[in-house]
Design a protein around this motif. Sequence first.
Motif, PDB file in Angstrom:
ATOM      1  N   LYS A   1      27.443   8.908  -1.080  1.00 29.82           N
ATOM      2  CA  LYS A   1      27.604  10.006  -0.333  1.00 29.82           C
ATOM      3  C   LYS A   1      28.600   9.884   0.526  1.00 29.82           C
ATOM      4  O   LYS A   1      29.801   8.780   0.271  1.00 29.82           O
ATOM      5  CB  LYS A   1      26.120  10.746   1.079  1.00 29.82           C
ATOM      6  N   GLY A   2      28.968  11.214   1.242  1.00 30.18           N
ATOM      7  CA  GLY A   2      30.514  11.132   2.169  1.00 30.18           C
ATOM      8  C   GLY A   2      31.722  11.117   1.622  1.00 30.18           C
ATOM      9  O   GLY A   2      31.694  11.956   0.247  1.00 30.18           O
ATOM     10  N   GLY A   3      32.758  10.053   1.877  1.00 38.82           N
ATOM     11  CA  GLY A   3      33.658  10.334   1.724  1.00 38.82           C
ATOM     12  C   GLY A   3      34.811  11.829   1.686  1.00 38.82           C
ATOM     13  O   GLY A   3      34.506  12.539   1.975  1.00 38.82           O
ATOM     14  N   ASN A   4      35.210  12.124   0.409  1.00 41.19           N
ATOM     15  CA  ASN A   4      35.885  13.753   0.622  1.00 41.19           C
ATOM     16  C   ASN A   4      34.598  15.010   0.791  1.00 41.19           C
ATOM     17  O   ASN A   4      35.012  15.426   0.270  1.00 41.19           O
ATOM     18  CB  ASN A   4      37.428  13.662  -0.548  1.00 41.19           C
ATOM     19  N   ALA A   5      33.443  14.382  -0.358  1.00 43.55           N
ATOM     20  CA  ALA A   5      32.978  15.806  -0.602  1.00 43.55           C
ATOM     21  C   ALA A   5      31.895  15.772   0.079  1.00 43.55           C
ATOM     22  O   ALA A   5      31.923  15.399   0.822  1.00 43.55           O
ATOM     23  CB  ALA A   5      31.294  14.910  -1.278  1.00 43.55           C
TER      24      ALA A   5
ATOM     25  N   TYR B   1      23.021  15.019   0.298  1.00 40.06           N
ATOM     26  CA  TYR B   1      23.623  15.323   1.500  1.00 40.06           C
ATOM     27  C   TYR B   1      24.531  16.957   1.589  1.00 40.06           C
ATOM     28  O   TYR B   1      26.100  16.401   0.144  1.00 40.06           O
ATOM     29  CB  TYR B   1      25.036  14.039   1.013  1.00 40.06           C
ATOM     30  N   VAL B   2      25.268  16.166   2.581  1.00 39.15           N
ATOM     31  CA  VAL B   2      25.975  17.362   2.873  1.00 39.15           C
ATOM     32  C   VAL B   2      27.060  17.735   3.832  1.00 39.15           C
ATOM     33  O   VAL B   2      26.167  16.586   4.997  1.00 39.15           O
ATOM     34  CB  VAL B   2      25.108  19.261   3.488  1.00 39.15           C
ATOM     35  N   ALA B   3      27.867  17.419   3.554  1.00 44.04           N
ATOM     36  CA  ALA B   3      29.157  17.437   5.216  1.00 44.04           C
ATOM     37  C   ALA B   3      28.708  17.560   6.407  1.00 44.04           C
ATOM     38  O   ALA B   3      28.303  19.235   6.421  1.00 44.04           O
ATOM     39  CB  ALA B   3      30.546  17.480   4.182  1.00 44.04           C
TER      40      ALA B   3
ATOM     41  N   TRP C   1      24.834  25.734   6.351  1.00 44.14           N
ATOM     42  CA  TRP C   1      24.252  26.580   5.484  1.00 44.14           C
ATOM     43  C   TRP C   1      23.635  26.685   5.625  1.00 44.14           C
ATOM     44  O   TRP C   1      23.517  28.382   4.388  1.00 44.14           O
ATOM     45  CB  TRP C   1      24.767  25.415   4.014  1.00 44.14           C
ATOM     46  N   PRO C   2      21.700  26.975   5.644  1.00 44.39           N
ATOM     47  CA  PRO C   2      21.096  27.685   5.500  1.00 44.39           C
ATOM     48  C   PRO C   2      21.039  28.982   5.991  1.00 44.39           C
ATOM     49  O   PRO C   2      20.066  29.427   5.785  1.00 44.39           O
ATOM     50  CB  PRO C   2      19.804  26.963   5.877  1.00 44.39           C
ATOM     51  N   GLN C   3      21.843  28.952   7.369  1.00 47.54           N
ATOM     52  CA  GLN C   3      22.275  30.298   8.478  1.00 47.54           C
ATOM     53  C   GLN C   3      23.270  31.267   7.268  1.00 47.54           C
ATOM     54  O   GLN C   3      23.091  32.432   8.040  1.00 47.54           O
ATOM     55  CB  GLN C   3      22.698  29.916   9.503  1.00 47.54           C
ATOM     56  N   HIS C   4      23.581  30.859   6.140  1.00 47.09           N
ATOM     57  CA  HIS C   4      24.093  32.231   5.784  1.00 47.09           C
ATOM     58  C   HIS C   4      24.028  32.280   4.371  1.00 47.09           C
ATOM     59  O   HIS C   4      23.911  31.935   3.348  1.00 47.09           O
ATOM     60  CB  HIS C   4      25.880  31.182   5.603  1.00 47.09           C
TER      61      HIS C   4
END
Length: 407
Positions: free
Chosen positions: A342-346, A37-39, A45-48
């Motif tokens: 998943k989710g929250g502040n993560a 899970y990615v916020a 992120w893969p573009q960086h």
Amino acid sequence: MPVTSLLLYTLAVAAVALTLWLLRRFAEERRYRRRPYVAPAHNDWPQHPLPADAPRHRVALLGDPGAVATNGSDPILSRLAEWQQETGAAGTVIILGDNIYPTGLPAPEHPGRAAAEARFDALLATLRQFQGHVVLLSGNHDWNKGRPDGWEYLRRQEAYVREHLPTAHYLPTNGAPGPVTLQLADGILLIVLNTQWWVQRGPRPAADTKEPFRQLRQLLAANRHQRVVVAGHHPLYSNALHGGKFTAKQHVFPLTTVHKRAYVPLPFIGSLLPLYRKLFGAAEDMAHPRYRKMRRRLLRVLHEFPNIIYAAGHDHNLQYFQRYGGHYLVSGAGSKTAFVQKGGNATFVHEHIGFFSLDFYTGQETWLRTLEPGATSEVFRLRLQPATPATPPVVPLPQQLGQLLSR
């Protein structure tokens, strides 16, 4: 309506509501469990790409490797060996505690000693190949799961490391709370805390419970010019078990939180155990009074210094949080995995074996990478941007007074 009938009606409604909630939770969990899970803010992120030049120093953060395979086929140890070869001498491996399951290193005459040695030897054999720094911390399992004789177990493990891997740093020594420092490279400092010291029952090295936090504040103030990693076994933010997050299955089969195969159905009544651990906590949970006090005091210090990286294990998954200008990692998937919500502040979570790598480049640029066995490519990486700390939440006056009295 008679009182008895009203009570039965209320209980029936509550049972139906709880059943519907558990079914909904179960359906949601099936869709995202074991998937990274990615916020949303970081879905690109893969573009960086990583910088083209090699990092000045790299740090592997591997927690809870205490149940690795002993036959030479362990996937985590193989991935760590690959990382060590890629890194060479310009790196550090930090083992974040819970180095031997289930209860650390027993006495030589104990029936579990041979199995414990075999697991620990497999880890030490991999670390022995590394040319850089090796740092080992202790976790609650290394202290015999926090039992009163845990200090004895801890000192036995530390002596074993001194004998079998004398180039390694076992920190802090003798079970002291710390903080202790280790200069990893020019401009990169490691500070280690023995977080188990604050929650341990029974004998432990004598120390003032508040003095380590004063020393930590002084160290961080004196090293603002450096990039600092603070390492401890216990996480300060977590979307997993020790942070009070449970699966729908654990409400129906609550004993699986103790043993994964304890499928004793206790519907409805079983929800009391997750509720208890969320509100009051076992000794290893954030909600437990000793853990809660340690966490509160530590966060009070860390929130004063933006861009600090705090790394922990304890929960058996991979998690990354950016909170109040700091970076908080949970890298406890060294030999086991467990549910993470998943989710929250993560910013990122994944229920998968693996570990994090911190890559330090010139010019204050630092990258976080996720390394998982079997993955053909990274499942997540992020440049840890220098951040202006957010304003911590305002604490009501009565709560402030309570905190002052509890210090």
